[in-house]
Design an enzyme around this catalytic site. Structure first.
Site, PDB file in Angstrom:
ATOM      1  N   ASP A 122     -25.682 -61.377  64.377  1.00  8.82           N
ATOM      2  CA  ASP A 122     -24.394 -61.041  64.998  1.00  8.82           C
ATOM      3  C   ASP A 122     -23.957 -59.652  64.513  1.00  8.82           C
ATOM      4  O   ASP A 122     -23.945 -59.391  63.305  1.00  8.82           O
ATOM      5  CB  ASP A 122     -23.379 -62.121  64.550  1.00  8.82           C
ATOM      6  CG  ASP A 122     -22.086 -62.087  65.329  1.00  8.82           C
ATOM      7  OD1 ASP A 122     -22.076 -61.578  66.462  1.00  8.82           O
ATOM      8  OD2 ASP A 122     -21.072 -62.602  64.792  1.00  8.82           O
ATOM      9  N   HIS A 145     -17.426 -61.920  72.885  1.00  6.24           N
ATOM     10  CA  HIS A 145     -17.114 -62.066  71.452  1.00  6.24           C
ATOM     11  C   HIS A 145     -15.639 -62.448  71.326  1.00  6.24           C
ATOM     12  O   HIS A 145     -14.900 -62.460  72.309  1.00  6.24           O
ATOM     13  CB  HIS A 145     -17.362 -60.730  70.730  1.00  6.24           C
ATOM     14  CG  HIS A 145     -18.806 -60.484  70.459  1.00  6.24           C
ATOM     15  ND1 HIS A 145     -19.336 -60.503  69.206  1.00  6.24           N
ATOM     16  CD2 HIS A 145     -19.845 -60.245  71.309  1.00  6.24           C
ATOM     17  CE1 HIS A 145     -20.636 -60.282  69.275  1.00  6.24           C
ATOM     18  NE2 HIS A 145     -20.975 -60.110  70.548  1.00  6.24           N
TER      19      HIS A 145
HETATM   20  P1  13P Z   1     -13.653 -65.231  66.810  1.00  9.70           P
HETATM   21  O1  13P Z   1     -13.116 -64.502  65.620  1.00  9.70           O
HETATM   22  O2  13P Z   1     -12.683 -65.179  67.941  1.00  9.70           O
HETATM   23  O3  13P Z   1     -14.086 -66.603  66.483  1.00  9.70           O
HETATM   24  O4  13P Z   1     -14.961 -64.423  67.310  1.00  9.70           O
HETATM   25  C1  13P Z   1     -16.212 -64.587  66.684  1.00  9.70           C
HETATM   26  C2  13P Z   1     -17.206 -63.562  67.103  1.00  9.70           C
HETATM   27  O5  13P Z   1     -17.056 -62.851  68.062  1.00  9.70           O
HETATM   28  C3  13P Z   1     -18.445 -63.470  66.312  1.00  9.70           C
HETATM   29  O6  13P Z   1     -19.240 -62.404  66.727  1.00  9.70           O
HETATM   30  O1  G3H Z   2     -17.765 -61.046  64.396  1.00  2.00           O
HETATM   31  C1  G3H Z   2     -17.198 -61.599  63.492  1.00  2.00           C
HETATM   32  C2  G3H Z   2     -17.609 -62.948  63.025  1.00  2.00           C
HETATM   33  O2  G3H Z   2     -16.513 -63.830  63.065  1.00  2.00           O
HETATM   34  C3  G3H Z   2     -18.219 -62.896  61.656  1.00  2.00           C
HETATM   35  O3  G3H Z   2     -17.270 -62.593  60.713  1.00  2.00           O
HETATM   36  O4  G3H Z   2     -18.228 -60.733  59.350  1.00  2.00           O
HETATM   37  O5  G3H Z   2     -16.433 -62.236  58.425  1.00  2.00           O
HETATM   38  O6  G3H Z   2     -18.758 -63.089  58.765  1.00  2.00           O
HETATM   39  P1  G3H Z   2     -17.701 -62.128  59.222  1.00  2.00           P
HETATM   40 ZN    ZN Z   3     -18.200 -60.711  67.465  1.00  2.19          ZN
END
Ligand code: 13P
Ligand code: G3H
Ligand code: ZN
Length: 328
Positions: free
Chosen positions: A93, A222
């Site tokens: 991610d 996202h």
């Molecule tokens: P949220 O913070 O809305 O759950 O989004 C998560 C996300 O986009 C992870 O890449």
């Molecule tokens: O894109 C954001 C996701 O919620 C992941 O968050 O970088 O705190 O693990 P994080």
């Molecule tokens: Zn994201």
């Protein structure tokens, strides 16, 4: 170099093609620890849903990339033990460099995101193209991003959304060769997506305009947590202090999932659910000190939340094509 295929994982190609055709979206749930992983798998097996397990940079720092990868490998066996061979993707991610994406491809991820959305257009294209060229050699699928979500993304803070420009998507997809495209239409990361008094609304009109330009091409959203108000109220009831936390209404996400949106990222809602369950145990049973006594209920609440998302928001239940009996 280890291929995800040896680990029993799949890439997103077939999953997305079916989701676009079938008018549903695949859940992309983030995980940082064992309980989250268990809840995700339990929910997806119970609903016979395909799943994308996401590892963020923050997760890598917190839990270690190698451990997380082995957990995902274990997830394949765990799903079978739970009774269903659902398709599982291991996805990076918000990858922020070629080197990071390469390292994930090399260690068994089946999908990577290269997030060049903060770069000038041509640089985003060049970086994304470079990742695609490498990943595709190993049949690993790649998600790119155009447009910037408001809030904090990759340690970069954007005050306002920069919506994806529909005129750019066709060129971007053609020049980069990406397999899916994350777009900015008013979603944002975290639990504070709108200001009080602001109408919580995403720009479905921009989504539809984008779809017209690249018909059938897999789109990713996202920042798609809905920040359930009952869970926020529970957190606050048990001593939390969350004020003005607002998310994306679930009916709007359901609408988006019916279109070419085939991957919906949810992390914050899971964090809220776990926090509510843990706060409840701490308040009602202050004598408890065994982590299993509060992480267990947190895991159960997370499973319940994910099942709700799959069935009522994403519509990915019974889409695992696993050959076993469905949930209907
Ligand atoms: P949220 O913070 O809305 O759950 O989004 C998560 C996300 O986009 C992870 O890449
Ligand atoms: O894109 C954001 C996701 O919620 C992941 O968050 O970088 O705190 O693990 P994080
Ligand atoms: Zn994201």
């Amino acid at each position: 170099m280890i291929s995800y295929k040896e680990l029993g994982l799949v890439n997103t190609k077939e999953m997305f093609a079916k989701a676009v055709k079938g008018g549903y979206a695949i859940p992309a749930f983030n995980f940082n620890n064992m309980e989250q992983m268990q809840a995700i798998l339990q929910a997806c097996v119970a609903t016979k849903s395909p799943v994308i397990l996401q590892v963020s940079s923050g997760a890598r720092k917190y839990a270690n990339q190698t451990l997380l990868r082995y957990m995902a490998q274990g997830a394949v066996e765990y799903a079978k033990e739970l009774g269903c061979n659902i398709p599982i993707v291991l996805h990076l991610d918000h990858g922020d460099s070629f080197e990071l994406c390469k390292s994930c491809v090399d260690m068994g991820f089946s999908s990577v995101m290269i997030d060049g959305s903060h770069l000038p257009y041509d640089e985003n294209v060049a970086l994304t193209r470079k990742v695609v060229e490498y990943a595709h050699k190993y049949d690993v699928t790649v998600e790119g991003e155009l447009g910037v979500l408001a809030g904090v993304e990759d340690d970069v803070k954007a005050e306002h959304h920069t919506y994806t420009q529909p005129e750019e998507v066709e060129d971007f997809v053609k020049k980069t060769g990406v397999d899916s495209l994350a777009i900015s239409i008013g979603t944002s990361h975290g639990a504070f997506k709108f200001k009080p008094g602001q109408k919580p609304e995403i720009r479905l009109d921009i989504l539809h305009e984008i779809e017209k330009r690249i018909p059938g091409f897999p789109i990713v959203l996202h920042g798609s947590s809905s920040v359930p108000q009952d869970i926020v109220a529970e957190i606050n009831h048990y001593g939390g202090r969350l004020k003005d936390s607002i998310g994306i209404p679930e009916n709007q996400l359901r609408e988006a999932a019916k279109s070419a949106v085939c991957k919906i990222n949810i992390d914050s809602d899971g964090r809220l659910a776990m926090t509510a369950a843990i706060r409840r145990v701490f308040t009602e049973h202050p004598e408890e000190f065994d982590p299993r006594k509060y992480l267990g209920p947190a895991r159960d609440k997370l499973k319940e939340l994910y099942m709700h998302k799959i069935v009522n928001v994403l519509g990915s239940n019974d889409k695992a094509d696993c050959g076993c009996e469905g949930t209907k």
